[in-house]
Write a protein that holds these residues in place. Structure first.
Motif, mmCIF file in Angstrom:
data_model
loop_
_atom_site.group_PDB
_atom_site.id
_atom_site.type_symbol
_atom_site.label_atom_id
_atom_site.label_comp_id
_atom_site.label_asym_id
_atom_site.label_seq_id
_atom_site.Cartn_x
_atom_site.Cartn_y
_atom_site.Cartn_z
ATOM 1 N N PRO A 68 0.839 -1.198 0.000
ATOM 2 C CA PRO A 68 0.000 0.000 0.000
ATOM 3 C C PRO A 68 0.874 1.250 0.000
ATOM 4 C CG PRO A 68 0.165 -0.849 2.236
ATOM 5 C CD PRO A 68 0.899 -1.828 1.345
ATOM 6 N N SER A 84 1.049 -3.212 8.383
ATOM 7 C CA SER A 84 1.292 -1.990 7.629
ATOM 8 C C SER A 84 0.804 -0.774 8.411
ATOM 9 C CB SER A 84 0.590 -2.098 6.281
ATOM 10 O OG SER A 84 0.852 -0.960 5.536
ATOM 11 N N GLU A 87 3.303 0.020 11.084
ATOM 12 C CA GLU A 87 4.533 0.584 10.504
ATOM 13 C C GLU A 87 4.329 2.018 10.026
ATOM 14 O OE1 GLU A 87 4.789 -2.488 7.650
ATOM 15 O OE2 GLU A 87 5.822 -3.881 8.993
ATOM 16 N N GLN A 88 3.213 2.242 9.338
ATOM 17 C CA GLN A 88 2.979 3.589 8.815
ATOM 18 C C GLN A 88 2.742 4.574 9.963
ATOM 19 O OE1 GLN A 88 1.001 4.440 5.240
ATOM 20 N NE2 GLN A 88 1.108 2.368 4.407
ATOM 21 N N PHE A 119 6.236 3.330 -4.569
ATOM 22 C CA PHE A 119 7.434 3.605 -3.750
ATOM 23 C C PHE A 119 7.331 2.764 -2.482
ATOM 24 C CE2 PHE A 119 10.908 5.845 -1.899
ATOM 25 C CZ PHE A 119 10.593 6.096 -0.584
ATOM 26 N N VAL A 120 8.358 1.941 -2.225
ATOM 27 C CA VAL A 120 8.367 1.100 -1.022
ATOM 28 C C VAL A 120 9.627 1.400 -0.217
ATOM 29 C CG1 VAL A 120 8.382 -1.254 -0.098
ATOM 30 C CG2 VAL A 120 7.021 -0.728 -2.133
ATOM 31 N N ILE A 121 9.418 1.637 1.079
ATOM 32 C CA ILE A 121 10.547 1.875 1.980
ATOM 33 C C ILE A 121 10.198 1.238 3.316
ATOM 34 C CG2 ILE A 121 9.681 4.058 2.900
ATOM 35 C CD1 ILE A 121 12.586 5.154 2.691
ATOM 36 N N ALA A 123 9.262 1.506 6.603
ATOM 37 C CA ALA A 123 8.765 2.666 7.363
ATOM 38 C C ALA A 123 9.310 2.675 8.788
ATOM 39 C CB ALA A 123 7.239 2.649 7.384
ATOM 40 N N ILE A 157 11.647 -4.842 5.630
ATOM 41 C CA ILE A 157 10.304 -4.912 6.241
ATOM 42 C C ILE A 157 10.050 -6.346 6.692
ATOM 43 C CG2 ILE A 157 7.819 -4.690 5.822
ATOM 44 C CD1 ILE A 157 8.570 -2.579 3.617
HETATM 45 N N1 2AL Z 1 4.799 1.722 0.309
HETATM 46 C C1 2AL Z 1 5.386 1.328 1.466
HETATM 47 O O1 2AL Z 1 6.587 1.482 1.656
HETATM 48 N N2 2AL Z 1 4.566 0.745 2.387
HETATM 49 C C2 2AL Z 1 5.046 0.300 3.595
HETATM 50 N N3 2AL Z 1 6.290 0.284 4.064
HETATM 51 C C3 2AL Z 1 6.274 -0.275 5.337
HETATM 52 O O2 2AL Z 1 7.212 -0.432 6.077
HETATM 53 N N4 2AL Z 1 4.994 -0.637 5.650
HETATM 54 C C4 2AL Z 1 4.194 -0.273 4.600
HETATM 55 O O3 2AL Z 1 2.960 -0.392 4.476
#
Ligand code: 2AL
Length: 174
Positions: A68, A84, A87-88, A119-121, A123, A157
């Motif tokens: 997401p 998620s 984390e968010q 974009f994934v990081i 969190a 993650i």
């Molecule tokens: N797009 C994201 O990076 N999503 C997320 N990173 C996380 O650590 N949890 C998430 O939901």
């Protein structure tokens, strides 16, 4: 964690426990169950990494597309998975002001438009300033470099989620 208890889990129990260590990709845990008995948590992580690295580029992008957006639609509508959401929230995504939300939406849209995946990081390892900075920086990468960088974030993650499962008292089952 009692690794022998993990090794004794049926595949249904194993997927129930570990199925979301990679967001919305239970197939990964379902697949690595075949590799038990595991030596320890690191061994489980190594098999997950091996599975992910064995995927084609489109397979890796598929994993990214299961994530997401940060501060995105799922967060606004309350449909994030538990992991998620935690984390968010921890990264400050639930307390953004309207200008920050607009900035995240714009940057996320620009990123998806450029790469064809979100974009994934990790969190938990970043605060909201880090996330905006990294998103702005990574927008300049080429697709192949960005795909690999994002997969490294997925692995971070996953590692934190695996350790959380062990440390969050689910030992009662293990
Ligand atoms: N797009 C994201 O990076 N999503 C997320 N990173 C996380 O650590 N949890 C998430 O939901």
């Amino acid at each position: 964690m009692d690794i022998s208890a993990v090794n004794a889990l049926t595949y249904e129990e194993f997927v129930e426990l570990f199925g979301n260590v990679v967001e919305k990709c239970p197939i990964i845990s379902a697949a690595i169950w075949s590799h038990r008995p595991f030596k320890d948590l690191t061994d489980i992580e190594a098999h997950i990494t091996e599975f992910i690295h064995s995927l084609s580029d489109s397979g890796k992008e598929g994993i990214l597309r299961c994530h997401p957006d940060l501060a995105g639609r799922d967060l606004q509508s309350g449909t994030l998975t538990r992991e998620s959401r935690e984390e968010q929230s921890q990264a400050g995504m639930t307390t953004l002001d309207s200008a920050e939300i607009l900035l995240m939406h714009r940057l996320n849209s620009e990123y998806k438009e450029r790469f064809g995946f979100p974009f994934v990081i990790c969190a938990r390892l970043n605060n909201k300033a880090d996330i905006v900075r990294r998103l702005s920086e990574r927008l300049k990468n080429d697709r192949a470099a960005e795909r690999e960088l994002a997969i490294e974030e997925v692995k971070k993650i996953c590692s934190l989620r695996l350790h959380n499962i062990v440390l969050s008292g689910i030992q009662t089952k293990l």
